[in-house]
Design a protein around this motif. Sequence first.
Motif, PDB file in Angstrom:
ATOM      1  N   CYS A  12      13.472  -7.268  -0.532  1.00  0.00           N
ATOM      2  CA  CYS A  12      14.265  -6.075  -0.897  1.00  0.00           C
ATOM      3  C   CYS A  12      13.478  -4.781  -0.850  1.00  0.00           C
ATOM      4  O   CYS A  12      14.073  -3.699  -0.895  1.00  0.00           O
ATOM      5  CB  CYS A  12      14.867  -6.255  -2.287  1.00  0.00           C
ATOM      6  SG  CYS A  12      13.632  -6.372  -3.620  1.00  0.00           S
ATOM      7  N   GLY A  13      12.144  -4.870  -0.770  1.00  0.00           N
ATOM      8  CA  GLY A  13      11.360  -3.645  -0.741  1.00  0.00           C
ATOM      9  C   GLY A  13      11.588  -2.815  -1.988  1.00  0.00           C
ATOM     10  O   GLY A  13      11.578  -3.316  -3.113  1.00  0.00           O
ATOM     11  N   GLY A  14      11.854  -1.532  -1.786  1.00  0.00           N
ATOM     12  CA  GLY A  14      12.074  -0.623  -2.918  1.00  0.00           C
ATOM     13  C   GLY A  14      13.497  -0.562  -3.410  1.00  0.00           C
ATOM     14  O   GLY A  14      13.809   0.211  -4.314  1.00  0.00           O
ATOM     15  N   GLY A  15      14.378  -1.381  -2.804  1.00  0.00           N
ATOM     16  CA  GLY A  15      15.754  -1.445  -3.293  1.00  0.00           C
ATOM     17  C   GLY A  15      16.756  -0.587  -2.558  1.00  0.00           C
ATOM     18  O   GLY A  15      17.830  -0.293  -3.089  1.00  0.00           O
ATOM     19  N   ARG A  48       0.813  -1.222   0.000  1.00  0.00           N
ATOM     20  CA  ARG A  48       0.000   0.000   0.000  1.00  0.00           C
ATOM     21  C   ARG A  48       0.843   1.267   0.000  1.00  0.00           C
ATOM     22  O   ARG A  48       0.388   2.322  -0.453  1.00  0.00           O
ATOM     23  CB  ARG A  48      -0.947  -0.001   1.210  1.00  0.00           C
ATOM     24  CG  ARG A  48      -2.143  -0.934   1.065  1.00  0.00           C
ATOM     25  CD  ARG A  48      -3.234  -0.581   2.079  1.00  0.00           C
ATOM     26  NE  ARG A  48      -2.781  -0.721   3.458  1.00  0.00           N
ATOM     27  CZ  ARG A  48      -2.922  -1.823   4.190  1.00  0.00           C
ATOM     28  NH1 ARG A  48      -3.481  -2.894   3.661  1.00  0.00           N
ATOM     29  NH2 ARG A  48      -2.504  -1.866   5.437  1.00  0.00           N
ATOM     30  N   ILE A  49       2.061   1.172   0.528  1.00  0.00           N
ATOM     31  CA  ILE A  49       2.899   2.374   0.614  1.00  0.00           C
ATOM     32  C   ILE A  49       4.162   2.235  -0.231  1.00  0.00           C
ATOM     33  O   ILE A  49       5.151   2.932  -0.019  1.00  0.00           O
ATOM     34  CB  ILE A  49       3.265   2.695   2.085  1.00  0.00           C
ATOM     35  CG1 ILE A  49       3.879   1.476   2.787  1.00  0.00           C
ATOM     36  CG2 ILE A  49       2.051   3.200   2.838  1.00  0.00           C
ATOM     37  CD1 ILE A  49       4.318   1.761   4.218  1.00  0.00           C
ATOM     38  N   ALA A  50       4.113   1.376  -1.253  1.00  0.00           N
ATOM     39  CA  ALA A  50       5.297   1.074  -2.064  1.00  0.00           C
ATOM     40  C   ALA A  50       5.883   2.299  -2.741  1.00  0.00           C
ATOM     41  O   ALA A  50       7.105   2.421  -2.899  1.00  0.00           O
ATOM     42  CB  ALA A  50       4.950   0.003  -3.100  1.00  0.00           C
ATOM     43  N   ALA A  98       9.505 -10.452  -8.426  1.00  0.00           N
ATOM     44  CA  ALA A  98       8.408 -10.617  -7.465  1.00  0.00           C
ATOM     45  C   ALA A  98       8.320 -12.112  -7.174  1.00  0.00           C
ATOM     46  O   ALA A  98       7.758 -12.879  -7.959  1.00  0.00           O
ATOM     47  CB  ALA A  98       7.104 -10.091  -8.036  1.00  0.00           C
ATOM     48  N   SER A  99       8.904 -12.529  -6.062  1.00  0.00           N
ATOM     49  CA  SER A  99       9.011 -13.961  -5.779  1.00  0.00           C
ATOM     50  C   SER A  99       9.263 -14.160  -4.292  1.00  0.00           C
ATOM     51  O   SER A  99       9.140 -13.229  -3.488  1.00  0.00           O
ATOM     52  CB  SER A  99      10.154 -14.567  -6.616  1.00  0.00           C
ATOM     53  OG  SER A  99      10.164 -15.980  -6.508  1.00  0.00           O
ATOM     54  N   GLU A 111       4.564  -7.260  -5.693  1.00  0.00           N
ATOM     55  CA  GLU A 111       4.828  -6.802  -7.059  1.00  0.00           C
ATOM     56  C   GLU A 111       4.961  -5.280  -7.112  1.00  0.00           C
ATOM     57  O   GLU A 111       5.728  -4.746  -7.924  1.00  0.00           O
ATOM     58  CB  GLU A 111       3.709  -7.283  -7.991  1.00  0.00           C
ATOM     59  CG  GLU A 111       3.697  -8.794  -8.193  1.00  0.00           C
ATOM     60  CD  GLU A 111       2.693  -9.245  -9.227  1.00  0.00           C
ATOM     61  OE1 GLU A 111       2.045  -8.367  -9.847  1.00  0.00           O
ATOM     62  OE2 GLU A 111       2.555 -10.460  -9.430  1.00  0.00           O
ATOM     63  N   ARG A 112       4.232  -4.577  -6.259  1.00  0.00           N
ATOM     64  CA  ARG A 112       4.331  -3.114  -6.251  1.00  0.00           C
ATOM     65  C   ARG A 112       5.710  -2.664  -5.779  1.00  0.00           C
ATOM     66  O   ARG A 112       6.288  -1.716  -6.308  1.00  0.00           O
ATOM     67  CB  ARG A 112       3.248  -2.522  -5.350  1.00  0.00           C
ATOM     68  CG  ARG A 112       1.844  -2.692  -5.875  1.00  0.00           C
ATOM     69  CD  ARG A 112       0.845  -1.998  -4.956  1.00  0.00           C
ATOM     70  NE  ARG A 112      -0.501  -2.461  -5.170  1.00  0.00           N
ATOM     71  CZ  ARG A 112      -1.534  -2.140  -4.406  1.00  0.00           C
ATOM     72  NH1 ARG A 112      -1.365  -1.355  -3.360  1.00  0.00           N
ATOM     73  NH2 ARG A 112      -2.751  -2.593  -4.683  1.00  0.00           N
TER      74      ARG A 112
END
Length: 247
Positions: A70-73, A16-18, A114-115, A93-94
């Motif tokens: 990893c989240g947003g990297g 939701r907050i990606a 996304a895995s 995936e977001r």
Amino acid sequence: MAVSSIDPAEVERFSRIAAEWWDPKGKFAPLHKFNPVRLAFIRDQALYRFGRDGAQRRPFEGLRLLDIGCGGGLLSEPMTRLGFAVTGVDASERNIATAATHAAAQGLSIDYRASTAEALVEAGEPPFDVILNMEVIEHVADPGDYLRTCAGLLKPGGLMIVATLNRTLKALALAKVGAEYVLRWLPAGTHDWTKFLKPDQIRDFLAQEPVVVDGPFGVVFNPLTGRWTESTDTDVNYMMTVVRDAA
């Protein structure tokens, strides 16, 4: 088919907050402040483990790194700049879309997927030299199975770094109540204190695996300087190293 360790509610919470991952003043601001001490610890441990020259700009050329969850990297990008061939995996995936878009804008080549750890094992993914398991294990459904699965993705002699929160009353007061409800550093509900893990639990999860576990190594926040530093205090945040036995 592998049983996934992901907790769908946790994935949805972060999805939701990606879009805010790379906003240093947004909902992930605490991670931006936390990043320098995490990066220094990872770099130092990897330099020691693999005998690399820290004076080099890209000392980890030729090594594969898995950033799981990893989240947003926020860690994948600096690890790539240090020379690692990085695979960033997240169940959302977001999050992956945000990470991939940001990396492309920076001209960085990162294998984002996304895995899950279980899916990597099932697909026969080659093992990694380094696995980053940072602030993830307290969000999964079965931390023991999850951690053992990750350990199985390590090359012989490989290094995994696990960072999480200790299940202490101090952590409840500071990392849960203080951070989420008093200081508003994190969205309410980010953490479930009952999922926090004591260092001995990390050791117990891996007791039957061919690994050596060291730590815990504490990390504390100084409100006067606004900085995180390594510490002997492991009551709240801590990291542990896991090294797979050489073949």
